[in-house]
Design an enzyme around this catalytic site. Structure first.
Site, short mmCIF file in Angstrom:
data_model
loop_
_atom_site.label_atom_id
_atom_site.label_comp_id
_atom_site.label_asym_id
_atom_site.label_seq_id
_atom_site.Cartn_x
_atom_site.Cartn_y
_atom_site.Cartn_z
N CYS A 97 0.85 -1.22 0.03
CA CYS A 97 -0.10 -0.04 -0.14
C CYS A 97 0.75 1.41 0.05
O CYS A 97 1.68 1.61 -0.92
CB CYS A 97 -0.95 0.03 1.22
N HIS A 122 -3.64 -5.16 0.89
CA HIS A 122 -3.15 -5.70 1.93
C HIS A 122 -3.19 -7.00 1.93
O HIS A 122 -4.16 -7.80 2.44
CB HIS A 122 -4.00 -4.90 3.22
N GLU A 152 -1.69 -8.81 4.25
CA GLU A 152 -1.65 -9.42 5.68
C GLU A 152 -3.14 -9.68 6.22
O GLU A 152 -3.02 -10.35 7.09
CB GLU A 152 -0.69 -8.40 6.35
#
EC number: 6.3.5.2
Length: 507
Positions: free
Chosen positions: A86, A176, A178
């Protein structure tokens, strides 16, 4: 900051994202050691750790702002793989000669990525020409690439959704990976650390156990050690590590403040005394704690009262032992990370455990923190490595102030007994439904609401409770686990209720 040198380390530079810890957890789940450092001290950390690869986190900042955070130039000069997530992708592009602009169409939430090219980053998960769900959260966007970069993935609102300089092993993703809302994100991060960086999966709790035990022995020597055993997973694992390292040089003190869950004190004492032969002193201070809380309704004052009394009782017991040189504390890695300010620079001090804060200074003890490099899920794995039963390791988190914080208004023994019993019933039903391990946290709260009724001719006082449950899977980026509508009725079934002659009825 790690006190141990790990040869295969990934450095995560935190630009202030709320989910940076999830990046570290995903890397650790790939059995690779990593550290999070704030961008202000990234230059020093890069020199100290000499990482094999670097991950740049997201951020609430904009790269178009004057003075916005940047990655150290030394990282790009080192010739090691870099992954920007990002904001991390954006600052990498801006620093290497590309361009970033504030976008007119912001992209937040679920999006779909179209894979334009095959890449080691996508190996085993995504192929050219396929579409996959990802999670976006950005306003700015890359509008031109630095030399050497190509586009390998796009989305409707992010034409540079995934970029790569395969020669220099620089990668950027606008989404993202994660968070769990990017289903293949964890595998993508594994591809980066294993395939691209080339780090082997050598970070295990078995290896950590050996290193931690040796580190404790080296620090303590022949000194006297005490541990405040709360009955929770963190203090228990820390105590077992210390006991394995120094044996009877360690004495544990368990303060029973009368605010623990049903049968918890007895279970902890039996397990540590009988199974682990660990020197343990049990102090019944329940009258002292409950008496001090009886007229207190403010939650913050309750917490401070409990903390103050705990220090007093623990200090009294420690002095009976003739004092100690070291205090074992269950500080975790998130405690260390969260002590850092992203506006005023790194904090000099580390956040103390709420129960033992101030004790090391007052009693002139040195801290032993064998868990300070671990996340909670890693502590549970280490507990399993040390032989703690699954039923203990998998227990839901419990606040330091105990049931007092789940009992609005003044605390009395009667209220605590009702809440303790209701909480046990609720968790028992959760277990029967096979949901306990799927829920991160579930508990009962005693509400300050009462009414009167009759049950089979017996008058009774009805106490109202709230049944709460937290996100599922311990993910902290998930949501609430829906329960069947009839579930609360099962918790209030007559076979759970005491005789109205003896106890109020709970609803």
């Amino acid at each position: 900051m790690s006190t141990t040198a790990y040869p295969d380390t990934i450095l995560i530079i935190d630009f202030g994202s709320q989910v940076t810890q999830l990046i570290a957890r995903r890397v650790r789940e790939a059995n690779v050691y990593c550290e999070i450092v704030p961008f202000q001290s990234a230059d020093e950390a890069f020199k100290r750790l000499q990482p094999k690869g670097v991950i740049l986190s997201g951020s609430p900042h904009s790269t178009t702002d004057i003075g916005s955070p940047r990655a150290p130039q030394a990282i790009f000069d080192a010739g090691i793989p870099v992954l920007g997530i990002c904001y991390g992708e954006q600052t990498m592009c801006a620093q290497l000669g590309g361009n970033v602009e504030s976008g007119h169409d912001r992209e937040f939430g679920r999006a779909f990525l179209d894979v334009q090219e095959d890449s080691p980053l996508f190996a085993g998960i995504w192929a050219k020409g396929t579409r996959h769900q990802v999670w976006m959260s950005h306003g700015d966007r890359v509008t031109s690439l630095p030399d050497g970069f190509t586009i390998i993935g796009t989305s409707p609102n992010a034409p540079y959704a995934v970029i790569a300089d395969e020669k220099r092993k620089y990668y950027g993703v606008q989404f993202h990976p994660e968070v769990v809302h990017t289903p293949d994100g964890a595998k993508l991060l594994q591809n980066f650390v294993h395939r691209i960086v080339g780090v082997k999966p050598g970070w295990t709790m078995g290896a950590y156990r050996e290193q931690a035990v040796e580190a404790i022995r080296k620090q303590v020597g022949s000194g006297k050690v005490i541990c405040a055993l709360s009955g929770g997973v963190d203090s228990s694992v820390a105590a077992l590590l210390a006991h394995e390292a120094v044996g009877d040089q360690l004495t544990c003190i368990l303060v029973d403040h009368g605010l623990m869950r049903k049968d918890e004190v007895q279970q902890v004492v039996e397990m540590f005394r009988e199974h682990y032969n660990l020197p343990l002193i049990l102090v019944d201070a329940s009258d002292r704690f409950i008496g001090a809380l009886e007229g207190e309704s403010d939650p913050e004052k309750k917490r401070k009262t409990i903390g103050r009394l705990f220090i007093e009782v623990f200090e009294e017991e420690a002095r009976k032992l003739g004092g100690a040189d070291f205090l074992v504390q269950g500080t975790l890695y998130p405690d260390v990370i969260e002590s850092v300010s992203f506006t005023g620079g790194p904090s000099v001090t580390i956040k103390s455990h709420h129960n033992v804060g101030g004790l090391p200074e007052r009693m002139k003890m040195q801290l032993v923190e064998p868990l300070r490099e671990l996340f909670k899920d890693e502590v549970r794995l280490l507990g399993k490595e040390l032989g703690l039963p699954d039923s203990f390791i998998g227990r839901h988190p419990f606040p330091g102030p105990g049931l007092a914080i789940r009992c609005p208004g003044g605390v009395t023994r009667e209220k605590l007994e009702i809440l303790r019993e209701a909480d046990a019933i609720y968790l028992d039903e959760i277990r029967k439904a096979g949901l306990y391990d799927a829920i991160w946290q579930a508990f009962a709260v005693l509400l300050p609401v009462q009414d009167r009724g009759r049950d089979g001719g017996w008058p009774h006082l009805r106490i109202r409770l709230r049944l709460a449950r937290g996100d599922f899977g311990g993910r902290h980026d998930g949501g609430f686990l829906p329960l069947r509508h009839e579930f609360p009725r099962q918790c209030g079934h007559p076979h759970h209720q005491r005789s109205p002659r003896h106890q109020p009825r709970c609803l």
